[in-house]
Write an enzyme that holds these catalytic residues in place. Structure first.
Site, mmCIF file in Angstrom:
data_model
loop_
_atom_site.group_PDB
_atom_site.id
_atom_site.type_symbol
_atom_site.label_atom_id
_atom_site.label_comp_id
_atom_site.label_asym_id
_atom_site.label_seq_id
_atom_site.Cartn_x
_atom_site.Cartn_y
_atom_site.Cartn_z
ATOM 1 N N HIS A 17 -9.291 1.909 0.053
ATOM 2 C CA HIS A 17 -9.169 2.551 1.355
ATOM 3 C C HIS A 17 -10.532 2.358 2.005
ATOM 4 C CE1 HIS A 17 -5.721 4.360 -0.551
ATOM 5 N NE2 HIS A 17 -5.403 5.029 0.542
ATOM 6 N N HIS B 231 1.505 5.409 -2.027
ATOM 7 C CA HIS B 231 1.022 6.506 -2.883
ATOM 8 C C HIS B 231 2.224 7.122 -3.589
ATOM 9 C CE1 HIS B 231 -3.155 6.644 -1.310
ATOM 10 N NE2 HIS B 231 -2.563 6.057 -0.277
ATOM 11 N N GLN C 299 -9.382 9.717 -4.871
ATOM 12 C CA GLN C 299 -9.066 10.346 -3.572
ATOM 13 C C GLN C 299 -10.215 11.204 -3.030
ATOM 14 O OE1 GLN C 299 -5.641 10.948 -1.518
ATOM 15 N NE2 GLN C 299 -7.507 11.120 -0.330
ATOM 16 N N GLU D 97 -11.207 4.243 6.943
ATOM 17 C CA GLU D 97 -10.005 4.896 7.496
ATOM 18 C C GLU D 97 -10.458 6.073 8.355
ATOM 19 O OE1 GLU D 97 -7.148 6.522 4.747
ATOM 20 O OE2 GLU D 97 -5.655 6.824 6.318
ATOM 21 N N HIS E 210 0.843 -1.204 0.000
ATOM 22 C CA HIS E 210 0.000 0.000 0.000
ATOM 23 C C HIS E 210 0.870 1.243 0.000
ATOM 24 C CE1 HIS E 210 -3.899 2.079 0.957
ATOM 25 N NE2 HIS E 210 -3.014 3.043 1.155
ATOM 26 N N ASP F 73 2.472 3.223 2.900
ATOM 27 C CA ASP F 73 1.453 4.240 2.627
ATOM 28 C C ASP F 73 2.071 5.532 2.115
ATOM 29 O OD1 ASP F 73 -1.094 5.231 2.348
ATOM 30 O OD2 ASP F 73 -1.525 5.428 4.481
HETATM 31 FE FE FE2 Z 1 -3.405 5.127 1.516
#
Ligand code: FE2
Length: 428
Positions: free
Chosen positions: A212, A61, A154, A215, A59, A311
């Protein structure tokens, strides 16, 4: 038999086997066993060192990585300011800058023995700049790094105008996993609807899902239940991952006792992000402050595979990190109190074999497997995590990609022999 390419002598393996020889030929492991009576073009003395399959970051970005400080620093250090900051940065991004930062990060990753990364890429941009940039990065790093991309809305696939069409366009361009962010949609109902439509989209295209999911610190968030429902309904068992799941930390214990078997039945995988969860969650708490990481030992006990992801590294959400999955494992171990011998082994697996399994990578320390391996300056998994051990050598399909010398410190102490070499290792 053709001559072997090389043989590692005397390594320890993560499953506890010790003093094993590992022989490599034609990019594959051809023999593993104690004191193999075979000759190779190159003998590598690695007695007592831990040999592992490569680290895998399940995971990440990559479109945001190494952008720390652009256009400004996250003053509060919170998730929501991070999302706002990313929104400020997006209009100023260029394809070249994303490519350049991502390639630099990939170098860091390989140096740390990370040979596979699943990266989410933001599709809430009509130009799909980051998608195009990371597809180019994926093409360039393919010879040495497995980079898998997730189409990640996002700003919410329903909440953000045009996001669904852009997500589908990203899939058309070659992004291979369907992402989502149900807890960021406007309502719980919209979140559930986003899970349904994204799972149906993945099923129709024969793709995997990695969302996701939940979260937040909201104990009533229910999106992973919906994800499990649709995964099972659509026959996506073994192809769906739920990332973060931080709300599970705060859920009612009875409800979790119902939820975990549903997740296992639906073949879901879970991906926790310990460094980020421990810093971004619990921000509305006074004391005691919740840890905000999902229930890792309980998920494993229920039969749900759990991986740890990095992440973020030096981006709007997180100023730290250096592609070191042993740092991630170390934080996960502490936050989840996984200090049992099985727990230590599970934390090491959460950054190596389990994410490889979730991504469908055929890696393993067995005869016939690709010789993709990392030699660590540690005797076992616990020592590797404790020391965040040096990656003495990193191989992909038998080809050496990176080398790092063993870590030691030269001491100059009064009244002691000059230049004492200190190593922080102790044999058990
Ligand atoms: Fe993430």
């Amino acid at each position: 038999m053709a001559e072997l390419d090389f043989i590692l002598r005397g390594v320890n393996l993560p499953d506890g086997r010790q003093q094993q020889d590992v022989a490599v030929q034609g990019g594959r492991i051809v023999h593993i066993g104690p004191q193999l009576a075979v000759a190779a073009a190159r003998e590598i003395a690695a007695h007592g060192k831990l040999l592992s399959t490569p680290f895998v970051d399940a995971h990440f970005h990559m479109d945001a990585t190494l952008s720390l400080g652009l256009p400004r620093l996250n003053q509060s250090g919170t998730l929501l300011e991070g999302i706002a900051l990313w929104g400020e940065l997006k209009p100023h991004l260029t394809e070249e800058a994303i490519i350049s930062r991502a390639l630099e990060y990939c170098d860091w990753a390989v140096a740390r023995g990370v040979l596979a990364i699943r990266s989410h890429v933001d599709v809430c941009d009509s130009r799909l700049l980051a998608v195009r940039a990371l597809l180019e990065v994926k093409r360039r790093v393919a010879p040495y790094l497995h980079l898998e991309l997730v189409a990640f809305p996002q700003d919410g696939v329903l909440r953000s105008p045009g996001a669904l069409a852009q997500l589908e366009q990203a899939l058309d361009l070659g992004v291979e996993v369907v992402g989502g962010i149900p807890h960021f949609e406007r309502t719980m109902a919209d979140g559930a609807e986003s899970v349904r439509l994204l799972c149906e989209l993945a099923a129709a295209r024969g793709l995997r899902v990695d969302m996701h999911c939940d979260e937040s610190d909201d104990p009533h968030s229910r999106h992973v239940e919906t994800l499990a429902y649709h995964a099972q309904r659509l026959g996506l068992q073994g192809r769906v991952a739920a990332s973060h799941l931080t709300s599970m930390h705060s859920m009612d214990n009875y409800y979790v006792s119902k939820l975990l078997p549903l997740m296992a039945e639906a073949g879901l995988a879970a991906i926790a992000n310990p460094l980020i969860n421990i810093t971004l969650q619990g921000r509305h708490d006074s004391y005691p402050k919740r840890r905000g990481m999902t229930r890792v030992p309980e998920l494993l006990a229920a039969g749900v595979p759990v991986a740890f992801g990095h992440d973020c590294v030096m981006d709007p959400w997180y100023s730290f990190g250096s592609a070191d999955m042993l740092e991630v494992a170390q934080m996960g171990l502490h936050v989840a109190q996984m200090t049992s011998q099985q727990g230590i082994s599970d934390c090491f697996a959460a950054v190596t074999s389990r994410p490889a399994q979730i991504l469908g990578l055929d890696w393993g320390l067995r005869e016939g497997a690709p010789a993709s391996m990392v030699l660590l300056d540690a005797a076992n998994c616990a020592e590797a995590i404790r020391l965040r051990a040096a990656r003495l050598a990193v191989w992909k399909d038998g080809v050496l990609l990176a080398e790092q010398p063993p870590q030691s410190v030269r001491l100059h102490l009064p009244g002691r022999p000059a230049q004492t070499e200190l190593r922080l290792q102790r044999a058990l």
